[in-house]
Design a protein around this motif. Structure first.
Motif, PDB file in Angstrom:
ATOM      1  N   CYS A  15      43.345  27.687  45.687  1.00  0.00           N
ATOM      2  CA  CYS A  15      43.566  27.818  44.237  1.00  0.00           C
ATOM      3  C   CYS A  15      45.007  27.470  43.880  1.00  0.00           C
ATOM      4  O   CYS A  15      45.950  27.970  44.495  1.00  0.00           O
ATOM      5  CB  CYS A  15      43.248  29.239  43.789  1.00  0.00           C
ATOM      6  SG  CYS A  15      43.487  29.506  42.012  1.00  0.00           S
ATOM      7  N   THR A  16      45.163  26.600  42.882  1.00  0.00           N
ATOM      8  CA  THR A  16      46.494  26.186  42.432  1.00  0.00           C
ATOM      9  C   THR A  16      46.899  26.868  41.120  1.00  0.00           C
ATOM     10  O   THR A  16      47.888  26.489  40.499  1.00  0.00           O
ATOM     11  CB  THR A  16      46.555  24.657  42.236  1.00  0.00           C
ATOM     12  OG1 THR A  16      45.594  24.287  41.245  1.00  0.00           O
ATOM     13  CG2 THR A  16      46.292  23.933  43.540  1.00  0.00           C
ATOM     14  N   PHE A  29      35.205  33.864  35.545  1.00  0.00           N
ATOM     15  CA  PHE A  29      36.457  33.882  36.294  1.00  0.00           C
ATOM     16  C   PHE A  29      37.569  34.554  35.507  1.00  0.00           C
ATOM     17  O   PHE A  29      37.581  34.527  34.285  1.00  0.00           O
ATOM     18  CB  PHE A  29      36.898  32.450  36.640  1.00  0.00           C
ATOM     19  CG  PHE A  29      35.872  31.691  37.430  1.00  0.00           C
ATOM     20  CD1 PHE A  29      35.766  31.858  38.804  1.00  0.00           C
ATOM     21  CD2 PHE A  29      34.984  30.833  36.802  1.00  0.00           C
ATOM     22  CE1 PHE A  29      34.801  31.173  39.524  1.00  0.00           C
ATOM     23  CE2 PHE A  29      34.016  30.143  37.516  1.00  0.00           C
ATOM     24  CZ  PHE A  29      33.931  30.318  38.891  1.00  0.00           C
ATOM     25  N   GLU A  30      38.518  35.137  36.245  1.00  0.00           N
ATOM     26  CA  GLU A  30      39.709  35.722  35.645  1.00  0.00           C
ATOM     27  C   GLU A  30      40.877  35.492  36.603  1.00  0.00           C
ATOM     28  O   GLU A  30      40.673  35.189  37.780  1.00  0.00           O
ATOM     29  CB  GLU A  30      39.512  37.219  35.389  1.00  0.00           C
ATOM     30  CG  GLU A  30      39.298  38.038  36.653  1.00  0.00           C
ATOM     31  CD  GLU A  30      38.945  39.490  36.378  1.00  0.00           C
ATOM     32  OE1 GLU A  30      38.882  39.884  35.204  1.00  0.00           O
ATOM     33  OE2 GLU A  30      38.732  40.231  37.349  1.00  0.00           O
ATOM     34  N   MET A  31      42.080  35.610  36.087  1.00  0.00           N
ATOM     35  CA  MET A  31      43.258  35.453  36.928  1.00  0.00           C
ATOM     36  C   MET A  31      43.656  36.822  37.469  1.00  0.00           C
ATOM     37  O   MET A  31      43.602  37.822  36.769  1.00  0.00           O
ATOM     38  CB  MET A  31      44.418  34.857  36.123  1.00  0.00           C
ATOM     39  CG  MET A  31      44.179  33.439  35.641  1.00  0.00           C
ATOM     40  SD  MET A  31      43.793  32.248  36.950  1.00  0.00           S
ATOM     41  CE  MET A  31      45.383  32.120  37.775  1.00  0.00           C
ATOM     42  N   LYS A  32      44.033  36.839  38.741  1.00  0.00           N
ATOM     43  CA  LYS A  32      44.482  38.077  39.376  1.00  0.00           C
ATOM     44  C   LYS A  32      45.573  37.694  40.373  1.00  0.00           C
ATOM     45  O   LYS A  32      45.323  36.907  41.283  1.00  0.00           O
ATOM     46  CB  LYS A  32      43.298  38.735  40.084  1.00  0.00           C
ATOM     47  CG  LYS A  32      43.555  40.155  40.536  1.00  0.00           C
ATOM     48  CD  LYS A  32      42.259  40.734  41.073  1.00  0.00           C
ATOM     49  CE  LYS A  32      42.318  42.238  41.069  1.00  0.00           C
ATOM     50  NZ  LYS A  32      41.073  42.831  41.489  1.00  0.00           N
ATOM     51  N   ASP A  33      46.762  38.222  40.177  1.00  0.00           N
ATOM     52  CA  ASP A  33      47.888  37.902  41.052  1.00  0.00           C
ATOM     53  C   ASP A  33      48.081  36.389  41.210  1.00  0.00           C
ATOM     54  O   ASP A  33      48.228  35.881  42.324  1.00  0.00           O
ATOM     55  CB  ASP A  33      47.711  38.555  42.430  1.00  0.00           C
ATOM     56  CG  ASP A  33      47.621  40.070  42.346  1.00  0.00           C
ATOM     57  OD1 ASP A  33      48.277  40.644  41.464  1.00  0.00           O
ATOM     58  OD2 ASP A  33      46.895  40.664  43.153  1.00  0.00           O
ATOM     59  N   ASP A  34      48.064  35.670  40.093  1.00  0.00           N
ATOM     60  CA  ASP A  34      48.330  34.224  40.074  1.00  0.00           C
ATOM     61  C   ASP A  34      47.276  33.357  40.756  1.00  0.00           C
ATOM     62  O   ASP A  34      47.535  32.188  41.052  1.00  0.00           O
ATOM     63  CB  ASP A  34      49.715  33.898  40.660  1.00  0.00           C
ATOM     64  CG  ASP A  34      50.839  34.436  39.777  1.00  0.00           C
ATOM     65  OD1 ASP A  34      50.638  34.509  38.552  1.00  0.00           O
ATOM     66  OD2 ASP A  34      51.899  34.785  40.315  1.00  0.00           O
ATOM     67  N   VAL A  35      46.106  33.897  41.047  1.00  0.00           N
ATOM     68  CA  VAL A  35      45.000  33.068  41.522  1.00  0.00           C
ATOM     69  C   VAL A  35      43.748  33.455  40.751  1.00  0.00           C
ATOM     70  O   VAL A  35      43.608  34.574  40.287  1.00  0.00           O
ATOM     71  CB  VAL A  35      44.728  33.202  43.048  1.00  0.00           C
ATOM     72  CG1 VAL A  35      45.882  32.655  43.861  1.00  0.00           C
ATOM     73  CG2 VAL A  35      44.406  34.616  43.431  1.00  0.00           C
TER      74      VAL A  35
END
Length: 66
Positions: A15-16, A29-35
């Motif tokens: 994941c970028t 999907f969701e963002m968690k700790d920048d991924v």
């Protein structure tokens, strides 16, 4: 009669953090700790096309559908 359940996950090593999947499919999907992470691993039948679309459009190839 066991029904096959589609599963989706994000490989955190690939994941970028582009957030394309989150923007296109915030229900998955969701963002968690920048991924990006899948909100739920099991995908309901009505969300299978969205999961495949996210996997197809991920520039890093980080979304795994099985």
């Amino acid at each position: 009669d066991t029904e096959e359940v589609m599963k989706v996950k994000v490989d955190p090593d690939l994941c970028t953090s582009c957030e394309l999947c989150v923007g296109d499919h915030p229900e998955l999907f969701e963002m968690k700790d920048d991924v990006a992470v899948a909100i739920t691993e099991e995908v309901s039948a009505d969300m299978e096309a969205a999961a495949r679309d996210a996997a197809d459009n991920c520039p890093a190839g980080a979304i795994i559908v099985e």
